[in-house]
Design an enzyme around this catalytic site. Sequence first.
Site, short mmCIF file in Angstrom:
data_model
loop_
_atom_site.label_atom_id
_atom_site.label_comp_id
_atom_site.label_asym_id
_atom_site.label_seq_id
_atom_site.Cartn_x
_atom_site.Cartn_y
_atom_site.Cartn_z
N SER A 41 0.85 -1.09 0.27
CA SER A 41 0.17 -0.03 -0.06
C SER A 41 0.78 1.36 0.03
O SER A 41 2.04 1.23 -0.06
CB SER A 41 -0.84 -0.02 1.26
N CYS A 42 0.23 2.39 0.03
CA CYS A 42 0.82 3.66 -0.20
C CYS A 42 1.22 4.27 1.32
O CYS A 42 1.37 5.63 1.36
CB CYS A 42 0.11 4.85 -0.90
N LEU A 43 0.70 3.47 2.33
CA LEU A 43 0.87 3.86 3.61
C LEU A 43 2.12 3.43 4.08
O LEU A 43 2.89 2.38 4.02
CB LEU A 43 -0.14 3.18 4.61
N ASP A 44 2.98 4.63 4.83
CA ASP A 44 4.28 4.32 5.43
C ASP A 44 4.10 3.15 6.73
O ASP A 44 5.17 2.63 6.80
CB ASP A 44 4.97 5.65 6.10
N HIS A 98 -7.10 -0.53 -1.41
CA HIS A 98 -6.58 -0.16 -2.82
C HIS A 98 -7.42 -1.10 -3.71
O HIS A 98 -6.69 -1.24 -4.74
CB HIS A 98 -5.18 -0.51 -2.51
#
Length: 465
Positions: free
Chosen positions: A387-390, A429
């Site tokens: 995903s795009c989450l740190d 997502h």
Amino acid sequence: MVNLAQSSPAEGEPLSLPAQIDPRITRLLRETGFIRALKSGFGGPVHLLFPEIFRDTISRFEDVLDQRALHYHLMFAKKANKAESFVQESALAGIGLDAATVEEAANAMANGIRPDHIGISGPAKSDILLALAAQQGFLIALDSPDELDRASFIARRVGRPLRALIRLTPESQEKSRFGIAAARLSLMLDRLDDGIQLEGLSFHLSGYSIPERAEAAFTTARLLLKLRQDFPNCRKLDIGGGLPVSYCRETDWQTFLDREQPGDFHGNKRFSGYYPYHQPHDGPSALAAILDTKPSGQTHSLAALLKETGIELLLEPGRALLDQAGITLFSVQGVKDRGDYGIITADGTSFSLSEQWFDSEFLPDPLLLPARPEAPSPYPASIGGVSCLDSDMLTWRKISFPQKPRRGDILCYPNTAGYQMDSNESEFHGLPLPRKIAVGLNAPDFTWCLDETYCAATAGIDIQG
């Protein structure tokens, strides 16, 4: 050949926590062609389920209870895993199921669980669930006077009394939001009418303390015996779940706790706490220890008290019944070097390894199943999600892999059936939920089917001819 050997860390080596793995699973993981075919055939993360191990664990629990000649009712706590195959196995074994929602109860009946073998826990059950319980004969744990009043009204409307326990809050955990203190029990008893058929008492106890659960069971059993004078059907004592799983050896767990420091984790990550990954008992042996406990001042063990007084013991293990009953596979989608360690990107998210979403980490070391085994050359790496989450990290800790992972290699997280697989699964997502695959381990050749097509009655049996 894939090297699955795991050893305890030596001084100066990266922090590790080798998992204890059932030999049948180790044998499976050595069949790399079979594993890779399953993984590539379904794409994304996959959960492999082992119903035969689940079945064996049910038998171990039943052996403990049968050896003490107890009247009992074992229920699988379904919240620990949503898989159909475990419910099927529960039905075939004749055990019950602990549910908290209409959906869980309906799924239990659809997979063969008898309605009178379904227990309903959780606070403030919905009206629909209370009505279904009265209609089908589920056993409800009533959590408050308000819920009792509502349940009785609904049961009278349905025209059938609702089978019920009253859930107590043990003195040792008086701040729990579940149940009612024994000192306030009269608030519940005074409200009973012909809408409620009181069959016993239960309690909710967090944690894995054997003495604490045994003490709570003794106290509740004594109270139950007093209630029998006015409520002759009060013969059930539900001690809940809270039975442990031991994921690793004691020395490895202690070494981990002694050596752990922020630098062992990507971004110097810190956590509020961990599950106790080593326990001196597994689920069945912990149950035996509880039953054999003689609290201070008592001349009888808990098992002797239950046997002599004819109390039926109810218990609701979830994680403990699922010990070793599943693993989770991810593929390596990429590896980024960061100097002294790497970050692997897996083909899924940490929603499929639920411990991260409780501000903690699933600590047993994941295994690397490389497409092309190489000479050992240790490579430390953390594991991130796609995903795009740190914060989407499956493993913040820098795991020392025997070689540098490559795109297409497989990562195996061991012993994930209990709460890790699907407690927080999400289609974030637009990613599909991981597939669950039931794998047969006992035959000479491994077999598999989708979880939703599993039939416990015919699993592993050739009925053609």
